[in-house]
Design a protein around this motif. Sequence first.
Motif, PDB file in Angstrom:
ATOM      1  N   GLY A 155       0.883  -1.244   0.025  1.00 49.79           N
ATOM      2  CA  GLY A 155       0.196   0.048  -0.039  1.00 49.79           C
ATOM      3  C   GLY A 155       0.972   1.194  -0.141  1.00 49.79           C
ATOM      4  N   ILE A 156       1.927   1.232   0.640  1.00 47.18           N
ATOM      5  CA  ILE A 156       2.646   2.613   0.778  1.00 47.18           C
ATOM      6  C   ILE A 156       3.603   2.679  -0.576  1.00 47.18           C
ATOM      7  N   PHE A 199       1.916   9.393  -5.735  1.00 44.66           N
ATOM      8  CA  PHE A 199       2.348  10.609  -5.178  1.00 44.66           C
ATOM      9  C   PHE A 199       3.623  11.192  -5.916  1.00 44.66           C
ATOM     10  N   ILE A 200       4.661  10.323  -6.274  1.00 45.80           N
ATOM     11  CA  ILE A 200       5.846  10.715  -6.895  1.00 45.80           C
ATOM     12  C   ILE A 200       5.590  10.618  -8.563  1.00 45.80           C
ATOM     13  N   PHE A 201       5.508   9.443  -8.931  1.00 46.31           N
ATOM     14  CA  PHE A 201       5.217   9.273 -10.480  1.00 46.31           C
ATOM     15  C   PHE A 201       4.056   9.692 -11.026  1.00 46.31           C
ATOM     16  N   HIS A 202       3.004   9.467 -10.363  1.00 43.47           N
ATOM     17  CA  HIS A 202       1.704   9.947 -11.108  1.00 43.47           C
ATOM     18  C   HIS A 202       1.368  11.448 -11.002  1.00 43.47           C
ATOM     19  N   LEU A 203       1.488  11.922  -9.705  1.00 41.27           N
ATOM     20  CA  LEU A 203       0.990  13.240  -9.466  1.00 41.27           C
ATOM     21  C   LEU A 203       2.283  14.168  -9.496  1.00 41.27           C
ATOM     22  N   HIS A 229       3.495   9.117 -15.703  1.00 37.43           N
ATOM     23  CA  HIS A 229       2.321   8.421 -16.228  1.00 37.43           C
ATOM     24  C   HIS A 229       1.144   8.317 -15.265  1.00 37.43           C
ATOM     25  N   HIS A 230       0.162   7.535 -15.841  1.00 37.66           N
ATOM     26  CA  HIS A 230      -1.151   7.326 -15.037  1.00 37.66           C
ATOM     27  C   HIS A 230      -1.464   5.891 -15.022  1.00 37.66           C
ATOM     28  N   PHE A 231      -2.342   5.550 -13.925  1.00 38.81           N
ATOM     29  CA  PHE A 231      -2.426   4.060 -13.945  1.00 38.81           C
ATOM     30  C   PHE A 231      -2.845   3.480 -15.325  1.00 38.81           C
ATOM     31  N   TYR A 232      -3.746   4.300 -16.038  1.00 34.25           N
ATOM     32  CA  TYR A 232      -4.447   3.849 -17.060  1.00 34.25           C
ATOM     33  C   TYR A 232      -4.359   4.872 -18.284  1.00 34.25           C
ATOM     34  N   ASP A 233      -3.269   4.567 -19.186  1.00 34.21           N
ATOM     35  CA  ASP A 233      -2.935   5.515 -20.361  1.00 34.21           C
ATOM     36  C   ASP A 233      -3.601   5.312 -21.571  1.00 34.21           C
ATOM     37  N   LEU A 282      -7.227  10.239 -15.036  1.00 33.50           N
ATOM     38  CA  LEU A 282      -7.009  10.790 -13.698  1.00 33.50           C
ATOM     39  C   LEU A 282      -8.177   9.903 -12.814  1.00 33.50           C
ATOM     40  N   THR A 283      -9.026   9.303 -13.334  1.00 27.30           N
ATOM     41  CA  THR A 283     -10.289   8.598 -12.659  1.00 27.30           C
ATOM     42  C   THR A 283      -9.617   7.433 -12.103  1.00 27.30           C
ATOM     43  N   ALA A 284      -8.950   6.855 -13.307  1.00 29.52           N
ATOM     44  CA  ALA A 284      -7.983   5.504 -12.840  1.00 29.52           C
ATOM     45  C   ALA A 284      -7.101   5.580 -11.860  1.00 29.52           C
ATOM     46  N   ASP A 285      -6.271   6.784 -11.925  1.00 31.29           N
ATOM     47  CA  ASP A 285      -5.510   6.870 -10.719  1.00 31.29           C
ATOM     48  C   ASP A 285      -5.998   7.075  -9.417  1.00 31.29           C
ATOM     49  N   GLY A 286      -7.276   7.825  -9.448  1.00 30.42           N
ATOM     50  CA  GLY A 286      -8.234   7.882  -7.935  1.00 30.42           C
ATOM     51  C   GLY A 286      -8.694   6.463  -7.581  1.00 30.42           C
ATOM     52  N   PHE A 287      -9.135   5.509  -8.473  1.00 25.64           N
ATOM     53  CA  PHE A 287      -9.388   4.144  -8.032  1.00 25.64           C
ATOM     54  C   PHE A 287      -7.938   3.533  -7.377  1.00 25.64           C
ATOM     55  N   PHE A 288      -6.884   3.758  -8.184  1.00 26.23           N
ATOM     56  CA  PHE A 288      -5.505   3.127  -7.782  1.00 26.23           C
ATOM     57  C   PHE A 288      -5.160   3.529  -6.429  1.00 26.23           C
ATOM     58  N   HIS A 289      -5.363   5.142  -6.129  1.00 23.71           N
ATOM     59  CA  HIS A 289      -4.963   5.521  -4.862  1.00 23.71           C
ATOM     60  C   HIS A 289      -5.857   4.927  -3.682  1.00 23.71           C
TER      61      HIS A 289
END
Length: 125
Positions: free
Chosen positions: A10-11, A19-23, A28-32, A40-47
Amino acid sequence: MLSGFLFGCGIAASMVDLFIFHLGLQWHHFYDLSTTRVALTADGFFHAFGWFITIWGLFLLADVRRGAEVPAARWGGAVVAGVGFFQLFDGLVFHKVLRIHQIRYAVNRLFTDEGVESAGASVRG
């Protein structure tokens, strides 16, 4: 040990990768494979998933500590193993097998995606 492993995964997912690579660096994002809004929505679910397993690991740790002492070195080792597992899983499955996101965009990717694939080809070839 499961609590440390989940906490480490999780960390790595929430703090390091997101926090570092996506934001922060926006590499990149989780789903490109779609629009920026979907990415960005995929990043939210990933987060959310990353924080869910982090908290799950802490709840498991609290439950175990009610009945017995948890050796700090063993738990810390499990955390490090969780971080490493997540990074390996993310790099192999999401980046290489599923190819749902690549590393960095408008830069020379010799040392990221293509560099890894070239190195693998030269070793196999």
